[in-house]
Write an enzyme that holds these catalytic residues in place. Structure first.
Site, PDB file in Angstrom:
ATOM      1  N   ASN A 177      39.465  61.546  21.387  1.00  0.00           N
ATOM      2  CA  ASN A 177      40.962  61.462  21.586  1.00  0.00           C
ATOM      3  C   ASN A 177      41.574  61.978  20.492  1.00  0.00           C
ATOM      4  O   ASN A 177      41.424  62.037  19.601  1.00  0.00           O
ATOM      5  CB  ASN A 177      40.971  60.056  21.869  1.00  0.00           C
TER       6      ASN A 177
ATOM      7  N   PRO B 102      31.866  50.097  25.492  1.00  0.00           N
ATOM      8  CA  PRO B 102      32.439  48.617  25.198  1.00  0.00           C
ATOM      9  C   PRO B 102      33.944  48.468  25.066  1.00  0.00           C
ATOM     10  O   PRO B 102      34.352  49.201  24.427  1.00  0.00           O
ATOM     11  CB  PRO B 102      31.625  47.909  24.315  1.00  0.00           C
TER      12      PRO B 102
HETATM   13  O1  C5P Z   1      42.459  49.777  27.280  1.00  0.00           O
HETATM   14  P1  C5P Z   1      43.065  50.649  26.465  1.00  0.00           P
HETATM   15  O2  C5P Z   1      42.427  52.002  25.792  1.00  0.00           O
HETATM   16  O3  C5P Z   1      44.475  51.253  26.913  1.00  0.00           O
HETATM   17  O4  C5P Z   1      43.801  49.722  25.101  1.00  0.00           O
HETATM   18  C1  C5P Z   1      44.197  49.801  23.994  1.00  0.00           C
HETATM   19  C2  C5P Z   1      43.994  49.029  23.143  1.00  0.00           C
HETATM   20  O5  C5P Z   1      42.474  48.505  23.122  1.00  0.00           O
HETATM   21  C3  C5P Z   1      43.772  49.501  21.598  1.00  0.00           C
HETATM   22  O6  C5P Z   1      44.149  48.558  20.974  1.00  0.00           O
HETATM   23  C4  C5P Z   1      42.709  49.899  20.984  1.00  0.00           C
HETATM   24  O7  C5P Z   1      42.180  50.140  19.689  1.00  0.00           O
HETATM   25  C5  C5P Z   1      41.684  49.126  22.278  1.00  0.00           C
HETATM   26  N1  C5P Z   1      40.414  49.391  22.661  1.00  0.00           N
HETATM   27  C6  C5P Z   1      39.257  49.181  22.128  1.00  0.00           C
HETATM   28  N2  C5P Z   1      37.981  49.396  22.734  1.00  0.00           N
HETATM   29  C7  C5P Z   1      38.078  50.496  24.007  1.00  0.00           C
HETATM   30  C8  C5P Z   1      39.183  50.896  24.353  1.00  0.00           C
HETATM   31  C9  C5P Z   1      40.534  50.281  23.845  1.00  0.00           C
HETATM   32  O8  C5P Z   1      39.100  48.066  21.088  1.00  0.00           O
HETATM   33  N3  C5P Z   1      36.868  50.666  24.366  1.00  0.00           N
END
Ligand code: C5P
Length: 400
Positions: free
Chosen positions: A209, A305
């Site tokens: 990313n 996860p």
């Molecule tokens: O679900 P999404 O990626 O949009 O959400 C972002 C938040 O979730 C951020 O705080 C990111 O660090 C955390 N996150 C996580 N593990 C993942 C995906 C996102 O801790 N696999």
């Protein structure tokens, strides 16, 4: 500017590290501090008063009988006007004298007459530092409430290698900024994830990313400066760890997950800033994939996860904070994520506002509603977010 209008007396004592104090004056000044330099007689053998006068823009004081003060009380006037006295470098002799309350030159008299805190950055040869007399003096100073910065270990001007080197000017600057930061997270343990993750396809290729890691690193620094003990679980980024922060380097989401789960048990606060890859490659190749072996290699993905959601679901979960970087519909998406992951606070930003840069625009979402922060450098936003977290976690000194 992180030291705006702070009045700092910089004491320079006799040691070769005095030349580094010149750079320190410049760094303190760049952060807005008002720096008054006072030198011991010994220091003037290493660097001239002219150097410090030019860099601080102020006359330098060396003599307790200086006639420039109308009341002939330079030691009182200069130390009363200060928010902080910082002595860098502090020689073995100077530490010995102030540990015993000597006041036999201008700087030691100012230290004795001060009504403000004192920070000292020792600098001396390894044997001088290890000498029981110096160690006794240092222990006495610490017991008297004097804060010691360093010393560091490394190569010394005398050619020996070991403890006794003065901290670098940038490191001293960081400690001075930390000194002035309100300790709204004193005693708290904080775990932060930052940066991207990298999911290998083969030994040289992968899926990742876009994430510079700047916001997570700024938060780790701000939390540490606010008095927290910080563990930073970091994906591959180009920065050095902020001073005083324990960093665990990871590459993939699974490694980040394992490191977080290992660290978060003792944490009071968890902040997920990392841009974790949603998927990893199930069929990663052990050897480099070759182009000419027929056909396009299939890449099978499996879900990673959700680290933040898992931490939030732990039986004794720490206070969890998430980040949501979106390209549109920020409020809807951020609030939906906050509910889905069951976390009390999420910081949202639009990708076009701050991705990869130094500045950002953050909006905080919690049960009390929507709190837009003024666009600012990430270091300033990090401090505001830390204050908001401190407020939400019951630190009554904090305000948002
Ligand atoms: O679900 P999404 O990626 O949009 O959400 C972002 C938040 O979730 C951020 O705080 C990111 O660090 C955390 N996150 C996580 N593990 C993942 C995906 C996102 O801790 N696999």
């Amino acid at each position: 500017m992180e030291l705006n209008a702070k009045r700092i007396v910089l004491g320079v004592t006799g040691g070769i590290a005095a030349y580094k104090a010149a750079e320190l004056v410049r760094l303190l000044g760049k952060q807005g501090a008002d720096v008054q330099v006072a030198m011991t007689e010994g220091a003037t053998h290493f660097v001239t008063t002219t150097t410090f006068q030019a860099l601080s823009g102020k006359a330098v004081f060396t003599d307790q009988w200086d006639q420039r003060m109308p009341n002939a009380m330079a030691h009182i006037d200069l130390s009363r006007a200060a928010d902080l006295i910082l002595v860098a470098p502090a020689s073995a002799d100077f530490l010995a004298r102030i540990a015993h309350g000597f006041a036999d030159d201008l700087l030691s008299t100012m230290v004795l007459a001060r009504a403000c805190p004192l920070l000292v950055a020792p600098a001396m040869n390894l044997q001088m530092w290890q000498n029981p007399a110096t160690q006794r003096n240092v222990a006495q100073l610490a017991a008297d409430g004097v804060q010691l910065l360093g010393p560091a270990s490394g190569e010394q001007a005398c050619g020996e290698v070991g403890a006794g080197r003065m901290l670098e000017p940038e490191e001293i600057l960081e400690e001075v900024i930390a000194f002035f930061t309100p300790k709204v997270l004193a005693g708290r343990k904080v775990v932060i994830t930052a940066g991207p993750t990298f999911e290998a396809i083969d030994p040289v290729r992968g899926i990742t990313n876009l994430s510079s890691g700047r916001m997570g690193y700024a938060l780790a620094r701000a939390a540490r400066q606010a008095g927290a003990q910080v563990t930073l679980v970091s994906g591959p980024v180009a920065f050095a760890a902020p001073q005083g922060v324990d960093r665990i380097n990871v590459r993939s989401a699974l490694e980040m997950h394992a490191a977080v789960m290992g660290a978060v048990g003792a944490a009071d606060i968890f902040i997920g800033v990392a841009a974790v890859a949603d998927y990893r490659v199930a069929n990663a190749a052990e050897h480099k994939l070759k182009k000419d072996t027929g056909g396009i290699p299939p890449i099978e993905l499996v879900e990673n996860p959700d680290i933040l959601a898992e931490v939030a679901a732990l039986p004794a979960a720490p206070f969890c904070v998430g980040f949501a970087a979106e390209s549109r519909n920020l409020e809807d998406y951020a609030q939906a994520k906050r509910k889905k992951k069951n976390i009390p606070l999420i910081a949202g930003n639009l990708i076009q506002d701050g991705f990869g840069g130094d500045d950002n625009r953050l909006v905080l979402f919690d049960d009390a509603g929507v709190h837009p922060l003024t666009p600012a450098p990430k270091s300033v936003l990090a401090r505001q977010l830390v204050e908001h977290i401190a407020h939400m976690t019951g630190n009554t000194d904090a305000h948002d």
